[in-house]
Scaffold this motif. Structure first.
Motif, mmCIF file in Angstrom:
data_model
loop_
_atom_site.group_PDB
_atom_site.id
_atom_site.type_symbol
_atom_site.label_atom_id
_atom_site.label_comp_id
_atom_site.label_asym_id
_atom_site.label_seq_id
_atom_site.Cartn_x
_atom_site.Cartn_y
_atom_site.Cartn_z
ATOM 1 N N PHE A 193 6.718 2.562 -0.708
ATOM 2 C CA PHE A 193 5.975 1.893 0.366
ATOM 3 C C PHE A 193 5.056 0.817 -0.210
ATOM 4 C CE2 PHE A 193 2.107 1.545 2.946
ATOM 5 C CZ PHE A 193 2.657 1.125 4.149
ATOM 6 N N PHE A 194 4.351 1.145 -1.290
ATOM 7 C CA PHE A 194 3.435 0.187 -1.904
ATOM 8 C C PHE A 194 4.196 -1.013 -2.461
ATOM 9 C CE2 PHE A 194 1.068 -1.460 -5.557
ATOM 10 C CZ PHE A 194 -0.152 -1.745 -4.966
ATOM 11 N N GLY A 195 5.285 -0.756 -3.174
ATOM 12 C CA GLY A 195 6.055 -1.843 -3.780
ATOM 13 C C GLY A 195 6.617 -2.803 -2.754
ATOM 14 N N LEU A 196 7.268 -2.275 -1.716
ATOM 15 C CA LEU A 196 7.856 -3.125 -0.668
ATOM 16 C C LEU A 196 6.773 -3.866 0.117
ATOM 17 C CD1 LEU A 196 10.678 -0.746 0.672
ATOM 18 C CD2 LEU A 196 10.992 -2.838 -0.678
ATOM 19 N N SER A 197 5.647 -3.205 0.351
ATOM 20 C CA SER A 197 4.543 -3.851 1.081
ATOM 21 C C SER A 197 3.953 -5.007 0.280
ATOM 22 C CB SER A 197 3.439 -2.829 1.394
ATOM 23 O OG SER A 197 3.927 -1.810 2.224
ATOM 24 N N LEU A 198 3.774 -4.787 -1.008
ATOM 25 C CA LEU A 198 3.207 -5.833 -1.864
ATOM 26 C C LEU A 198 4.138 -7.040 -1.934
ATOM 27 C CD1 LEU A 198 0.806 -6.570 -3.575
ATOM 28 C CD2 LEU A 198 1.848 -5.366 -5.505
#
Length: 435
Positions: A75-80
C-alpha cells in the motif's frame, strides 16, 4: 573542353572531400556520444540494481519478522508512486517498454523526466513487494538517456532509434553482465534491424558498459558451476520449452486482463486499495512472491538436485506458477513500474524445477533439476518477449556458465515458436482489452 573537364574533376574532388569530412565528423561525434550514453546507462543500471537489492532484502527481512509489514508495504509503495506521479512526474503514467516503441516508431522523443521517473518508481515498486523487476524500468530510463542525447545535436536526429538502442544495450549489458544479451535485446525486441550506425553505436555502448562492470567487479546474479547435461534428456528439454510457451501465454493474458479490469475502476486510490489488499494477501501466504523473487530462486537453486517431490511441494509449485502472473499483473495494473523480465525468469525456474522433480520422482528419469531450472528461465523469457537469442545469452550470463548452451537454445526456440503458434502476441504488442 579540357578546361571544363578539369573544373568538373576539381568539383568532384571537392565534393568527395566534403563528403568524407562530413562522414568522418559524423562518426567521430557518434563515437563520443555512444561512449557517453553507454557509461551513463551502465552507471544508472548498476545503481538501480544495487539500491533495489539492498532495500528489497532489508524490507523483505523485516516483513518476515513482522507480518504486519506485508500489509503496509504494498500500500505504501503504490501510494508513494501515485503521489510522485501526480506532483513530480507531470501526472503521466509509465507505460513501460511501449513508450520506447512509440518513440522509435514516431517523431516523439522520450522526455528527460522518464529517467528519474522509471528509476524511482522501479525502485519503490520492487522494494516494497511489488511482484515484478527493475529490468524494464532500466530499459526505459536508459532509452531516455539515448533519446535525450539525440536531441542535442542536429546530426544525431536521424539516428534516434540507434542512440535509444545504445542506451538500452548498455543498460542490459550492465544488469546481466552480458554485452551479447544487451545487443540482441536492442536488435530483437526494439530495433528489429541493424545498419552500420546501429552496429557502431551499440557496440561502443556495450563495450564501455562491459568495461565499467569489469572495473567494479560486478558479479553474475546466479553464478554456479554446471558440470554436465545428457543427450537423452533432449525430448524433455523440448517438452519444457512447450510448457514454458504455454505459461507465457497465461502470463500475457493475465497482464492484459487485469490491466483491462483495473482501467474500469474510477479513482486511482481505489485501484491502489484493491491491489494492495490482494498483493498483501498473496505475500502473506507465499512470501516467495515478494519483489522480483530472486531470493526464492537462489534458495531453490541450492537444493534443486536433492529435491524429492512431495504433495506439499506439488501444492507450492502449482500455487506459485498460477499466482505469480496474477500478482505481477495486479502490481502493474495498479501503477507499479516494471515488466515481465523478472517474472518470466521466476516462472521458468519453477516450471523447470517442478518438471524435473516430477520426472525423477515418478518416472526415475535421472535428469538434473538445476539444469532444468536454468533452461526454464531462458525458455520462459524467450516465449514472453519473443526473443530467443536474447534469452539464451542473458541466462548463460546470469549463471556465468555456457555448458547448457545447446539445450538452452533448444528450449528457447521451442518455447518461442510454440507460444507464437498458439497466441502470436506479447505484452509489448497487445493492448489491454476493456470489456
Amino acid at each position: 573542353m579540357r578546361t571544363f573537364a578539369v573544373l568538373n574533376t576539381f568539383t568532384a574532388m571537392v565534393n568527395l572531400a566534403r563528403k568524407q569530412k562530413y562522414t568522418f565528423d559524423k562518426y567521430a561525434k557518434l563515437t563520443v556520444v555512444s561512449l557517453v550514453i553507454g557509461f551513463l546507462a551502465a552507471f544508472l543500471a548498476v545503481s538501480l540494481k544495487h539500491i533495489t537489492e539492498h532495500y528489497e532484502e532489508a524490507l523483505f527481512r523485516e516483513s518476515q519478522h513482522h507480518s504486519l509489514y506485508l500489509i503496509v508495504f504494498p500500500f505504501f509503495g503504490l501510494s508513494l508512486i501515485y503521489i510522485l506521479r501526480q506532483y513530480l512526474f507531470k501526472k503521466k503514467e509509465n507505460k513501460g517498454i511501449k513508450e520506447v516503441f512509440e518513440s522509435t516508431a514516431t517523431g516523439k522523443n522520450l522526455p528527460s523526466y522518464k529517467i528519474p521517473s522509471h528509476f524511482i518508481n522501479g525502485l519503490l515498486t520492487v522494494s516494497f513487494g511489488g511482484s515484478t523487476g527493475v529490468e524494464v524500468s532500466t530499459v526505459v530510463s536508459t532509452a531516455a538517456i539515448g533519446s535525450l542525447a539525440q536531441e542535442k545535436e542536429k546530426i544525431f536526429r536521424k539516428y534516434k532509434t540507434e542512440l535509444i538502442c545504445a542506451g538500452i544495450t548498455a543498460g542490459i549489458t550492465a544488469l546481466f553482465c552480458s554485452p551479447l544479451a544487451g545487443l540482441l535485446f536492442a536488435y530483437e525486441v526494439v530495433s528489429k534491424k541493424a545498419n552500420k550506425v546501429f552496429l557502431v553505436t551499440n557496440l561502443l555502448a556495450a563495450a564501455i558498459a562491459f568495461a565499467f562492470i569489469l572495473i567494479i567487479k560486478e558479479k553474475p546474479l546466479f553464478a554456479m558451476n554446471i558440470t554436465q547435461w545428457n543427450w537423452f534428456a533432449t525430448p524433455y528439454f523440448v517438452l519444457l520449452g512447450i510448457l514454458c510457451g504455454l505459461n507465457s501465454i497465461y502470463l500475457t493474458r493475465c497482464v492484459m486482463f487485469f490491466k483491462g479490469q483495473f482501467s474500469k475502476i474510477s479513482g486511482h486510490y481505489y485501484k491502489i486499495l484493491i491491489a494492495a489488499a490482494i498483493i498483501s494477501t498473496m505475500l502473506f501466504i507465499f512470501p516467495q512472491l515478494y519483489g522480483d523473487g530472486y531470493h526464492a530462486m537462489k534458495e531453490s537453486l541450492l537444493t534443486a538436485n536433492t529435491l524429492i517431490l512431495t504433495l506439499p511441494h506439488v501444492a507450492l509449485f502449482t500455487a506459485l506458477l498460477l499466482l505469480k502472473p496474477v500478482i505481477t499483473s495486479i502490481t502493474l495494473s495498479a501503477g507499479g513500474d516494471g515488466g515481465v523480465f523478472a517474472p518470466s525468469l521466476f516462472i521458468g525456474a519453477f516450471i523447470g524445477l517442478f518438471f524435473a522433480s516430477f520426472l525423477n520422482t515418478y518416472f526415475d528419469a535421472g535428469v538434473i533439476p538445476i539444469n532444468f531450472m536454468v533452461i526454464g528461465m531462458a525458455a520462459m523469457l524467450s516465449a514472453s518477449i519473443h526473443a530467443p537469442f536474447t534469452a539464451l545469452f542473458l541466462v548463460c550470463a546470469l549463471v556465468n556458465d555456457y555448458t547448457l548452451f545447446a539445450p538452452i537454445l533448444v528450449g528457447t526456440l521451442v518455447a518461442k515458436y510454440s507460444a507464437k503458434a498458439i497466441y502470436p502476441y506479447t505484452v509489448y504488442s497487445l493492448a489491454p482489452a476493456k470489456h
